[in-house]
Design an enzyme around this catalytic site. Structure first.
Site, mmCIF file in Angstrom:
data_model
loop_
_atom_site.group_PDB
_atom_site.id
_atom_site.type_symbol
_atom_site.label_atom_id
_atom_site.label_comp_id
_atom_site.label_asym_id
_atom_site.label_seq_id
_atom_site.Cartn_x
_atom_site.Cartn_y
_atom_site.Cartn_z
ATOM 1 N N PRO A 1 0.825 -1.214 0.000
ATOM 2 C CA PRO A 1 0.000 0.000 0.000
ATOM 3 C C PRO A 1 0.859 1.263 0.000
ATOM 4 O O PRO A 1 1.898 1.304 0.651
ATOM 5 C CB PRO A 1 -0.776 -0.119 1.316
ATOM 6 C CG PRO A 1 0.168 -0.854 2.226
ATOM 7 C CD PRO A 1 0.894 -1.838 1.338
ATOM 8 N N GLY A 2 0.438 2.253 -0.744
ATOM 9 C CA GLY A 2 1.141 3.534 -0.754
ATOM 10 C C GLY A 2 0.176 4.649 -0.412
ATOM 11 O O GLY A 2 0.115 5.144 0.722
ATOM 12 N N TYR B 1 -2.663 14.314 -14.205
ATOM 13 C CA TYR B 1 -3.826 13.419 -14.334
ATOM 14 C C TYR B 1 -5.160 14.168 -14.270
ATOM 15 O O TYR B 1 -6.207 13.520 -14.180
ATOM 16 C CB TYR B 1 -3.864 12.390 -13.181
ATOM 17 C CG TYR B 1 -2.562 11.750 -12.782
ATOM 18 C CD1 TYR B 1 -1.745 11.122 -13.717
ATOM 19 C CD2 TYR B 1 -2.169 11.724 -11.448
ATOM 20 C CE1 TYR B 1 -0.562 10.507 -13.323
ATOM 21 C CE2 TYR B 1 -1.001 11.112 -11.046
ATOM 22 C CZ TYR B 1 -0.190 10.502 -11.990
ATOM 23 O OH TYR B 1 0.965 9.896 -11.596
ATOM 24 N N CYS C 1 4.673 29.323 -15.908
ATOM 25 C CA CYS C 1 4.260 29.804 -17.220
ATOM 26 C C CYS C 1 3.780 28.672 -18.113
ATOM 27 O O CYS C 1 4.425 28.330 -19.112
ATOM 28 C CB CYS C 1 5.405 30.576 -17.853
ATOM 29 S SG CYS C 1 5.765 32.025 -16.861
HETATM 30 C C1 LIG Z 1 2.851 2.360 -7.213
HETATM 31 C C2 LIG Z 1 2.935 0.958 -6.765
HETATM 32 C C3 LIG Z 1 2.334 0.565 -5.558
HETATM 33 C C4 LIG Z 1 1.556 1.503 -4.679
HETATM 34 O O1 LIG Z 1 0.344 1.890 -5.242
HETATM 35 P P1 LIG Z 1 -0.715 2.701 -4.356
HETATM 36 O O2 LIG Z 1 -1.819 2.954 -5.298
HETATM 37 O O3 LIG Z 1 -0.054 3.949 -3.905
HETATM 38 O O4 LIG Z 1 -1.114 1.835 -3.214
HETATM 39 C C5 LIG Z 1 2.482 -0.743 -5.161
HETATM 40 N N1 LIG Z 1 3.176 -1.634 -5.910
HETATM 41 C C6 LIG Z 1 3.769 -1.292 -7.074
HETATM 42 C C7 LIG Z 1 4.518 -2.313 -7.842
HETATM 43 C C8 LIG Z 1 3.663 0.011 -7.541
HETATM 44 O O5 LIG Z 1 4.231 0.351 -8.695
#
Ligand SMILES: *Cc1c(COP(=O)(O)O)cnc(C)c1O
Length: 419
Positions: free
Chosen positions: A276-277, A318, A343
């Protein structure tokens, strides 16, 4: 839930009034909340209570700040990295090498060597070519690299095209219908211990159905691989869970995700890895900015803030929505275009947005800037990089210095034959 709220009419991060940070550090500045990061880390972990054997590896690319990584390391998180730069950060934050997973479609030989030397936990191989190269390098070093094969399950994550990674024609992983054959070939290589499979189908998913179908396809693949005599002990389910960017927006909760995962994977008998990120860091940060001036427009006014697309790229990249909010709201609102000083017309955070009334000199924030914010910064228009701060209760610290234009100028040379 986050810890950014109005207290006595002033927006605070935990117990720190944002005007204090603006006064002491200047604007624009990223503000992260430790309590929010910890809360999100805990909620995500608890949602996976039914999963007996797991590693939660924070996706470093979403917020690579060392202090943020340290908070998550203290929560028992590992790291998912996509470059050795990110690997070095994870190690510097004290994350154990065996809790680091290396993903990414373009790992170079030099990166593979450094990661092997560091003794990381797992390489997620993205192609047959990469697997063969890694096997050769590892064997040459007298090592065996623990690996999973990243599968492209050909599902549509239903998210923005630029952050969708699991459709058949995306660059990531190997096509699921060739996975058995490629797995067989790589599993026979000496330098690798191919022990599992991985998927990551995209980011900011607003629906868990595509994840569920990807995981179900993976389950069938695992059964097939086992049928062919392979041993599967590790499965990486990636990241991707979305977060609310708009007030009142409802996304699948970590609990719903966890229940789905527990159900789909209950008979797999493997260690599960999660990456998770955004769901951890997104709502744990804001970008604090000052209104430079408000300019009359043909229709609606332009609120020109001192933050720009180089500091927070998501709207320009995006068309992403970031909630804009006054730090000391008066209760009145306006309809405005919110723009930065760069700019380019792309340097627009919002068009015709109903928002808090602000005027020149007021402070405001862009919400949900803790993930894919500071880390995507560029120095375009020679603006340098903004500072980052971490709040903890009633104190805060600068966790990344502002990098001024001079740092970039000093790194440049005019050859003497131009003098
Ligand atoms: C970007 C990425 C994540 C994290 O994605 P989130 O949407 O931020 O949870 C996890 N695994 C891989 C391989 C990624 O490229």
């Amino acid at each position: 839930m986050d810890h950014f709220a109005l207290k006595d009419g002033v927006l605070h991060a935990e117990n720190v009034p944002l005007p204090q940070i603006a006064r002491e550090v200047g604007t624009p500045v990223y503000v992260y909340s430790r309590a929010t990061l910890e809360r999100h880390a805990r909620v995500f972990r608890e949602a996976l209570d039914e999963v007996p054997d797991k590693l939660i590896a924070f996706a470093v690319k979403s917020n690579p700040n060392l202090a943020v990584l340290k908070v998550l390391q203290n929560q028992g998180y590992g790291a998912d990295v996509v470059s050795v730069g990110e690997m070095r950060r994870a190690l510097a934050a004290g994350i154990a090498p065996e809790m680091i997973v290396f993903s990414g479609v373009g790992k170079t030989r030099r990166e593979m060597i450094e990661a092997l030397e560091a003794g990381i936990g797992q390489f997620n191989i993205e192609s047959e070519e990469e697997g063969l190269e890694l096997a050769e390098i590892a064997e040459g070093m007298g090592l065996t690299a623990d690996c999973a094969l990243r599968i492209n399950p050909d599902v549509d994550a239903g998210t923005h095209d630029k952050i969708s990674t699991g459709k058949g024609d995306n660059k990531f992983g190997v096509p699921i219908d060739q996975a058995g054959q490629i797995f067989g070939k790589l599993a026979s290589q000496k330098g690798v211990n191919l022990r599992g499979v991985a998927v990551h189908i995209g980011s900011q998913l607003a629906d868990i159905t595509p994840l569920e179908s990807a995981f179900a396809k993976l389950g069938e693949l695992i059964a097939g691989l086992r049928g062919a005599g392979h041993t599967i002990t590790h499965v990486d389910l990636g990241g991707g869970l979305g977060v609310p960017y708009r007030k009142g927006e409802v996304l699948p909760s970590p609990a719903e995700y966890g229940a789905m995962v527990a159900c789909v994977t209950k008979d797999w008998g493997v260690k599960l890895i999660f990456e998770p990120g955004r769901v951890i860091a997104g709502n744990a940060g804001v970008l604090l900015t000052e209104v430079v001036r408000v300019k009359r427009g043909l229709n609606n006014p332009f609120v020109i803030v001192d933050a720009a697309m180089n500091d927070l790229a998501r709207p320009a990249l995006y068309g992403a929505y970031h909630h804009f909010e006054a730090v000391t709201p008066t209760g009145e609102s306006m309809i405005a275009n919110i723009v930065g000083p760069i700019c380019e017309t792309g340097d627009t955070f919002a068009r015709d947005r109903q928002c808090d009334l602000v005027k020149s000199g007021d402070l405001a924030v862009f919400r949900t800037a803790g993930a894919y914010g500071a880390t995507m910064a560029s120095s375009y228009n020679s603006r340098g990089f903004v500072a980052e701060t971490l709040v903890d209760g009633d104190k805060f610290a600068v966790v990344a210095d502002r990098v001024g234009a001079d740092s970039f100028i000093n790194a440049e040379r005019v050859p003497d034959w131009l003098e």
